[in-house]
Design a protein around this motif. Structure first.
Motif, PDB file in Angstrom:
ATOM      1  N   LEU A 128      58.128  42.348   6.871  1.00  0.00           N
ATOM      2  CA  LEU A 128      56.708  42.623   7.098  1.00  0.00           C
ATOM      3  C   LEU A 128      56.086  41.674   8.114  1.00  0.00           C
ATOM      4  N   VAL A 129      56.570  40.431   8.183  1.00  0.00           N
ATOM      5  CA  VAL A 129      55.942  39.445   9.069  1.00  0.00           C
ATOM      6  C   VAL A 129      56.907  38.872  10.102  1.00  0.00           C
ATOM      7  N   GLY A 130      58.179  39.214  10.020  1.00  0.00           N
ATOM      8  CA  GLY A 130      59.153  38.651  10.939  1.00  0.00           C
ATOM      9  C   GLY A 130      59.756  37.362  10.391  1.00  0.00           C
ATOM     10  N   PRO A 131      60.410  36.569  11.246  1.00  0.00           N
ATOM     11  CA  PRO A 131      61.087  35.355  10.778  1.00  0.00           C
ATOM     12  C   PRO A 131      60.119  34.404  10.082  1.00  0.00           C
ATOM     13  N   TYR A 132      60.542  33.875   8.964  1.00  0.00           N
ATOM     14  CA  TYR A 132      59.676  32.922   8.250  1.00  0.00           C
ATOM     15  C   TYR A 132      60.523  31.945   7.470  1.00  0.00           C
ATOM     16  N   THR A 133      59.897  30.813   7.165  1.00  0.00           N
ATOM     17  CA  THR A 133      60.503  29.767   6.358  1.00  0.00           C
ATOM     18  C   THR A 133      59.573  29.467   5.205  1.00  0.00           C
ATOM     19  N   ASN A 134      60.120  29.380   4.006  1.00  0.00           N
ATOM     20  CA  ASN A 134      59.303  28.958   2.864  1.00  0.00           C
ATOM     21  C   ASN A 134      59.575  27.492   2.572  1.00  0.00           C
ATOM     22  N   ILE A 135      58.526  26.755   2.273  1.00  0.00           N
ATOM     23  CA  ILE A 135      58.646  25.333   1.943  1.00  0.00           C
ATOM     24  C   ILE A 135      57.917  25.090   0.631  1.00  0.00           C
ATOM     25  N   VAL A 136      58.644  24.719  -0.398  1.00  0.00           N
ATOM     26  CA  VAL A 136      58.023  24.385  -1.675  1.00  0.00           C
ATOM     27  C   VAL A 136      57.142  23.152  -1.487  1.00  0.00           C
ATOM     28  N   ASP A 137      55.915  23.202  -2.001  1.00  0.00           N
ATOM     29  CA  ASP A 137      54.912  22.155  -1.787  1.00  0.00           C
ATOM     30  C   ASP A 137      54.595  22.004  -0.302  1.00  0.00           C
ATOM     31  N   GLY A 138      54.657  23.111   0.414  1.00  0.00           N
ATOM     32  CA  GLY A 138      54.398  23.069   1.849  1.00  0.00           C
ATOM     33  C   GLY A 138      53.004  22.617   2.195  1.00  0.00           C
ATOM     34  N   ASP A 139      52.017  22.906   1.334  1.00  0.00           N
ATOM     35  CA  ASP A 139      50.655  22.474   1.641  1.00  0.00           C
ATOM     36  C   ASP A 139      50.522  20.956   1.602  1.00  0.00           C
ATOM     37  N   ALA A 140      51.433  20.288   0.910  1.00  0.00           N
ATOM     38  CA  ALA A 140      51.429  18.822   0.880  1.00  0.00           C
ATOM     39  C   ALA A 140      52.310  18.221   1.964  1.00  0.00           C
ATOM     40  N   LYS A 141      53.368  18.956   2.387  1.00  0.00           N
ATOM     41  CA  LYS A 141      54.374  18.384   3.274  1.00  0.00           C
ATOM     42  C   LYS A 141      54.232  18.786   4.741  1.00  0.00           C
ATOM     43  N   VAL A 142      53.706  19.973   4.999  1.00  0.00           N
ATOM     44  CA  VAL A 142      53.722  20.548   6.349  1.00  0.00           C
ATOM     45  C   VAL A 142      52.305  20.610   6.895  1.00  0.00           C
ATOM     46  N   TYR A 143      52.103  19.989   8.045  1.00  0.00           N
ATOM     47  CA  TYR A 143      50.753  19.838   8.585  1.00  0.00           C
ATOM     48  C   TYR A 143      50.046  21.174   8.801  1.00  0.00           C
ATOM     49  N   THR A 144      50.701  22.137   9.429  1.00  0.00           N
ATOM     50  CA  THR A 144      50.040  23.400   9.743  1.00  0.00           C
ATOM     51  C   THR A 144      49.700  24.172   8.479  1.00  0.00           C
ATOM     52  N   ILE A 145      50.560  24.099   7.461  1.00  0.00           N
ATOM     53  CA  ILE A 145      50.256  24.745   6.186  1.00  0.00           C
ATOM     54  C   ILE A 145      49.066  24.046   5.518  1.00  0.00           C
ATOM     55  N   ALA A 146      49.002  22.721   5.623  1.00  0.00           N
ATOM     56  CA  ALA A 146      47.859  21.994   5.070  1.00  0.00           C
ATOM     57  C   ALA A 146      46.563  22.422   5.756  1.00  0.00           C
ATOM     58  N   CYS A 147      46.632  22.629   7.076  1.00  0.00           N
ATOM     59  CA  CYS A 147      45.446  23.123   7.798  1.00  0.00           C
ATOM     60  C   CYS A 147      45.011  24.478   7.242  1.00  0.00           C
ATOM     61  N   ALA A 148      45.979  25.360   7.014  1.00  0.00           N
ATOM     62  CA  ALA A 148      45.662  26.671   6.459  1.00  0.00           C
ATOM     63  C   ALA A 148      45.074  26.539   5.057  1.00  0.00           C
ATOM     64  N   SER A 149      45.576  25.591   4.292  1.00  0.00           N
ATOM     65  CA  SER A 149      45.078  25.354   2.945  1.00  0.00           C
ATOM     66  C   SER A 149      43.596  24.983   2.967  1.00  0.00           C
ATOM     67  N   VAL A 150      43.224  24.124   3.893  1.00  0.00           N
ATOM     68  CA  VAL A 150      41.819  23.697   4.002  1.00  0.00           C
ATOM     69  C   VAL A 150      40.927  24.865   4.406  1.00  0.00           C
ATOM     70  N   VAL A 151      41.343  25.618   5.409  1.00  0.00           N
ATOM     71  CA  VAL A 151      40.534  26.749   5.869  1.00  0.00           C
ATOM     72  C   VAL A 151      40.350  27.769   4.751  1.00  0.00           C
ATOM     73  N   ALA A 152      41.430  28.120   4.070  1.00  0.00           N
ATOM     74  CA  ALA A 152      41.343  29.120   3.003  1.00  0.00           C
ATOM     75  C   ALA A 152      40.449  28.645   1.864  1.00  0.00           C
ATOM     76  N   LYS A 153      40.552  27.389   1.499  1.00  0.00           N
ATOM     77  CA  LYS A 153      39.747  26.853   0.397  1.00  0.00           C
ATOM     78  C   LYS A 153      38.267  26.877   0.738  1.00  0.00           C
ATOM     79  N   VAL A 154      37.921  26.488   1.957  1.00  0.00           N
ATOM     80  CA  VAL A 154      36.509  26.480   2.354  1.00  0.00           C
ATOM     81  C   VAL A 154      35.941  27.895   2.333  1.00  0.00           C
ATOM     82  N   VAL A 155      36.683  28.846   2.866  1.00  0.00           N
ATOM     83  CA  VAL A 155      36.201  30.228   2.892  1.00  0.00           C
ATOM     84  C   VAL A 155      36.017  30.758   1.472  1.00  0.00           C
ATOM     85  N   ARG A 156      37.014  30.539   0.614  1.00  0.00           N
ATOM     86  CA  ARG A 156      36.890  31.080  -0.748  1.00  0.00           C
ATOM     87  C   ARG A 156      35.761  30.419  -1.529  1.00  0.00           C
ATOM     88  N   ASP A 157      35.588  29.105  -1.380  1.00  0.00           N
ATOM     89  CA  ASP A 157      34.503  28.433  -2.091  1.00  0.00           C
ATOM     90  C   ASP A 157      33.147  28.976  -1.641  1.00  0.00           C
TER      91      ASP A 157
END
Length: 262
Positions: A128-157
Motif C-alpha cells: 500500500l505504501v511501498g518500501p518501509y521499515t518498522n522500528i519498535v519504539d521508533g518515536d523515541a529512537k528515530v528523529y523523523t518519527i519523533a517529529c511526526a509524533s509531535v505533529v500528530a499529537k498537537v493536531v489531535r489535542d
C-alpha cells in the motif's frame, strides 16, 4: 529514567543509499475511548540537523509540543496528516483504522521513496505504501518519527479541545479522551456522544475497574432509567455526524488541505 534523544542514524543509512524523500510516520490516539486516531508523516531534508528538544511526544509537555510543531513544519520538506474517524474505528477495529490513518498521512506527502514506521511489522503494508521499515519504539529512537509524533499529537489535542467545546463536561480538553475518572463519571452522568468509540467502552470499563451504571450489553437487572439511556444510545449515528472529527482535523492543520484520500 533518562529521556531517550532520537538520532538520525536510520535516516542517514537511507540517505547514503541515495534516497532523498524518507518519511517518518507515527500515530496518536490509539488508546483513548473517544475521538479519531490521527497519524502524521514527515520528510526531512537529507543531511539536516536535529531541532533541539524534539523527542517522543509523550515525553513532552503540551507547551513544548506547541512550540516545536511549527518549527518542525517550517523545516520539513513535506508534512502529511491523516485520520480515521470514530465510525471507522468501530467498523474496522483500532488496528486497521490506525493503519488507514497512516496511509492517509503518507498519501498527503506528495511522493516518498521510503517510509519508517513506529511499531511492529504491518502485514501487507508495503503493498500500500511501498518500501518501509518498522522500528519498535521508533518515536523515541528515530528523529523523523519523533517529529511526526509531535505533529500528530498537537493536531489531535487541538481536535479534542474543539470537540470539548461542542460536548462540554467530558473533560476532553485535558484528558484527550482517555478513560480518566472524570471522563468515566461524565459518561455515567450524561451518556455517550457520537464521538465515543462504542467498541471500546466495555473493554475500557473492565480495564479501569469501574462498573458504570449503564451496561452496553443490556443488563436485565439495570434500572428502567438505564434501559431508557441504552435505547437512546442505540440509535445509529448519522454517517456525516460520525465523521465530524475527521473534518475538524482538516481545519486544525496548519496548511490548507484537500479532502483526505480514502
Amino acid at each position: 529514567m533518562a529521556v531517550i534523544v532520537p538520532t538520525l542514524r536510520h535516516e542517514r543509512r537511507l540517505w547514503n543509499d541515495g534516497l532523498t524523500r524518507v518519511a517518518g510516520v507515527d500515530e496518536v490516539g490509539v488508546a483513548p475511548t473517544c475521538g479519531a486516531v490521527v497519524a502524521a508523516a514527515v520528510i526531512m531534508r537529507p543531511g539536516c540537523h536535529r531541532i533541539p528538544g524534539v523527542r517522543d511526544s509523550k515525553t513532552l509537555s503540551m507547551a513544548q509540543r506547541e512550540r516545536l510543531a511549527p518549527i518542525i513544519r517550517s523545516r520539513a520538506v513535506a508534512v502529511g496528516v491523516g485520520a480515521a474517524s470514530v465510525r471507522e474505528i468501530d467498523q474496522l477495529n483500532i488496528y486497521h483504522a490506525t493503519h488507514l490513518a497512516m496511509r492517509r498521512a503518507i498519501a498527503r506527502l506528495g511522493g516518498h521513496e521510503h517510509v519508517m514506521v513506529d511499531g511492529n511489522r504491518i502485514a501487507g503494508f508495503e503493498n500500500l505504501v511501498g518500501p518501509y521499515t518498522n522500528i519498535v519504539d521508533g518515536d523515541a529512537k528515530v528523529y523523523t518519527i519523533a517529529c511526526a509524533s509531535v505533529v500528530a499529537k498537537v493536531v489531535r489535542d487541538r481536535m479534542m479541545t474543539r470537540l470539548a467545546a461542542r460536548y462540554p463536561g467530558y473533560g476532553w480538553e485535558h484528558n484527550q479522551g482517555y478513560a480518566t475518572l472524570d471522563l468515566r463519571m461524565a459518561i455515567r452522568a450524561m451518556g455517550l456522544t457520537p464521538f465515543h468509540r462504542r467498541s471500546f467502552l466495555a473493554l475500557q470499563r473492565t480495564l479501569a475497574g469501574d462498573q458504570l451504571d449503564f451496561d452496553l450489553l443490556g443488563d436485565p437487572g439495570a434500572s428502567p432509567a438505564t434501559h431508557e439511556l441504552l435505547d437512546r444510545e442505540s440509535v445509529p449515528v448519522m454517517a456525516d455526524d460520525a465523521m465530524l472529527d475527521a473534518s475538524d482535523l482538516l481545519t486544525l492543520d496548519a496548511f490548507p488541505l484537500e479532502a483526505i484520500p480514502g
